[in-house]
Scaffold this motif. Structure first.
Motif, PDB file in Angstrom:
ATOM      1  N   TYR A   3       0.812  -1.212   0.000  1.00  0.00           N
ATOM      2  CA  TYR A   3       0.000   0.000   0.000  1.00  0.00           C
ATOM      3  C   TYR A   3       0.849   1.266   0.000  1.00  0.00           C
ATOM      4  O   TYR A   3       0.317   2.371  -0.155  1.00  0.00           O
ATOM      5  N   PHE A   4       2.151   1.139   0.155  1.00  0.00           N
ATOM      6  CA  PHE A   4       3.032   2.302   0.123  1.00  0.00           C
ATOM      7  C   PHE A   4       2.858   3.080  -1.186  1.00  0.00           C
ATOM      8  O   PHE A   4       2.585   2.506  -2.239  1.00  0.00           O
ATOM      9  N   GLY A   5       3.039   4.399  -1.096  1.00  0.00           N
ATOM     10  CA  GLY A   5       3.085   5.203  -2.304  1.00  0.00           C
ATOM     11  C   GLY A   5       4.467   5.109  -2.931  1.00  0.00           C
ATOM     12  O   GLY A   5       5.476   5.082  -2.229  1.00  0.00           O
ATOM     13  N   LYS A   6       4.504   4.989  -4.278  1.00  0.00           N
ATOM     14  CA  LYS A   6       5.786   4.937  -4.989  1.00  0.00           C
ATOM     15  C   LYS A   6       5.738   5.951  -6.125  1.00  0.00           C
ATOM     16  O   LYS A   6       4.816   5.947  -6.939  1.00  0.00           O
ATOM     17  N   SER A  98       2.380   4.067  -7.827  1.00  0.00           N
ATOM     18  CA  SER A  98       1.966   3.232  -6.698  1.00  0.00           C
ATOM     19  C   SER A  98       1.293   1.940  -7.137  1.00  0.00           C
ATOM     20  O   SER A  98       1.500   0.884  -6.529  1.00  0.00           O
ATOM     21  N   ALA A  99       0.471   2.015  -8.166  1.00  0.00           N
ATOM     22  CA  ALA A  99      -0.249   0.822  -8.616  1.00  0.00           C
ATOM     23  C   ALA A  99       0.629  -0.115  -9.440  1.00  0.00           C
ATOM     24  O   ALA A  99       0.262  -1.282  -9.648  1.00  0.00           O
ATOM     25  N   ILE A 160       8.593  -4.636  -6.286  1.00  0.00           N
ATOM     26  CA  ILE A 160       8.329  -5.663  -7.293  1.00  0.00           C
ATOM     27  C   ILE A 160       7.219  -5.194  -8.232  1.00  0.00           C
ATOM     28  O   ILE A 160       6.208  -4.645  -7.762  1.00  0.00           O
ATOM     29  N   PRO A 161       7.351  -5.413  -9.542  1.00  0.00           N
ATOM     30  CA  PRO A 161       6.229  -5.123 -10.434  1.00  0.00           C
ATOM     31  C   PRO A 161       4.966  -5.838  -9.943  1.00  0.00           C
ATOM     32  O   PRO A 161       5.019  -7.011  -9.531  1.00  0.00           O
ATOM     33  N   SER A 162       3.853  -5.153  -9.959  1.00  0.00           N
ATOM     34  CA  SER A 162       2.629  -5.685  -9.365  1.00  0.00           C
ATOM     35  C   SER A 162       2.219  -7.033  -9.945  1.00  0.00           C
ATOM     36  O   SER A 162       1.737  -7.913  -9.217  1.00  0.00           O
TER      37      SER A 162
END
Length: 332
Positions: A3-6, A98-99, A160-162
């Motif tokens: 859930y962290f913002g990136k 983030s997503a 990591i890529p989602s």
């Protein structure tokens, strides 16, 4: 931790932008990761986050920074950064990713052994020091490893890529099974970080508290000695000159009474502050309360140490032992 913002900050003025927005030195070069705060004009902490200098933009060669912020405040953090970038007319772009990325945090004395079984990256202290990051391949996917901890143990964050997150997680858990790996929740993280004195934005540090008041002078001192301007610098210099009137302290409360924050703190029977963060310290066997104590003129460390402290909860007062350092393993 996903859930962290990136965010990715890039452009000709990307370095200048992070230098101005962050109160710590963000000049470690590519491969460096820095924990820092972003301040307001009064020196108060608007956010705490990590800033990693990553590979340059493949098209333009401009600097790029990967910024990871707590998920509960990530949208607020993004708005703060965009506002500062606009106010200062920095030629750079902030993109919310983030997503696109998930995040796992592998922490504990066996974390190196587990990761070494999954990638070819040299994870030794010499090749992969604390507060740095590298790209690695795990389960066939590119993962950004960051040598960081919020619990006081050897560990890494995995960005990591989602679309690869589940596969990397399953691979990690399978590799860690012989080592006794278990899932851990935020209550455990909160308790461990409280014992180590690691700060939470919105509790220990807030827009109305400065790093000097929070006992985090180490975050700003080296940059204050340089000529690099940053938001909040003038306020901190003025506060260093005049002295602080409130200070974050740690209180060990032997009573098992549940604490929930905002309890009154008394020194020698006078109310001098409030509790801003609580948890149970399982390594210490007692409640831990972090809170701010105030003095109308100038607070000193001797004044803090010399008092007898109590914490009030639901009309009852409980004796507490005050400390300025982390209550557990304060030297690391």
């Amino acid at each position: 931790m996903s859930y962290f913002g990136k965010f990715i900050l890039s452009g000709p003025d990307a370095q200048a932008a992070v230098d101005y927005m962050c109160c710590s030195n963000i000049n470690k070069g590519p491969g460096g990761t820095v924990y820092t705060n972003m301040l307001n004009n009064n020196g108060g902490s608007e956010t705490d986050l990590t800033v990693s200098h990553i590979e340059p933009c493949p098209k333009t060669g401009d600097d790029r920074f990967y910024i990871a912020a707590g998920g509960g405040s990530s949208y607020r953090d993004m708005c703060h950064m965009l506002r500062v970038i606009d106010d200062k007319s920095f030629d750079c772009t902030l993109v919310d990713r983030s997503a696109d990325y998930g995040m796992l945090s592998l922490q504990g004395p066996k974390s190196r052994q587990i990761l070494e079984s999954l990638c070819d990256t040299d994870l030794s202290n010499e090749a992969f020091p604390f507060s740095s990051h590298q790209l690695a391949t795990i389960a066939g996917h590119e993962v950004r490893l960051m040598r960081l901890t919020f619990v006081g143990e050897l560990g890494w964050e995995l960005h990591i890529p989602s679309n690869a997150l589940v596969e990397v997680y399953n691979t990690l858990m399978a590799a860690g099974k012989p080592h006794g790996i278990v899932d851990s929740g935020y209550r455990a993280i909160d308790a461990l970080s409280s014992e180590k004195g690691y700060k939470h934005w919105h509790e220990d540090v807030r827009p109305d508290t400065t790093p000097l008041e929070a006992g985090m002078a180490w975050l700003v001192n080296s940059k204050l000695k340089t000529g690099v301007d940053f938001l909040g610098r003038d306020a901190l210099l003025a506060q260093k000159k005049s002295g602080i009137k409130k200070r974050l302290v740690c209180l060990k409360v032997k009573s098992p009474v549940p604490l929930v924050t905002l309890e009154a703190i008394s020194r020698d029977d006078d109310v001098v502050g409030w509790v801003c963060r609580t948890s149970y310290g399982y390594s210490l066997g007692c409640n831990i309360a972090w809170g701010y104590v105030e003095h109308p003129e100038k607070i000193t460390l001797d004044w803090i140490r010399s008092g007898k402290y109590q914490v009030e909860c639901m009309g009852e007062v409980y004796d507490a032992e005050v400390s300025l350092a982390a209550p557990f393993d304060s030297k690391t």
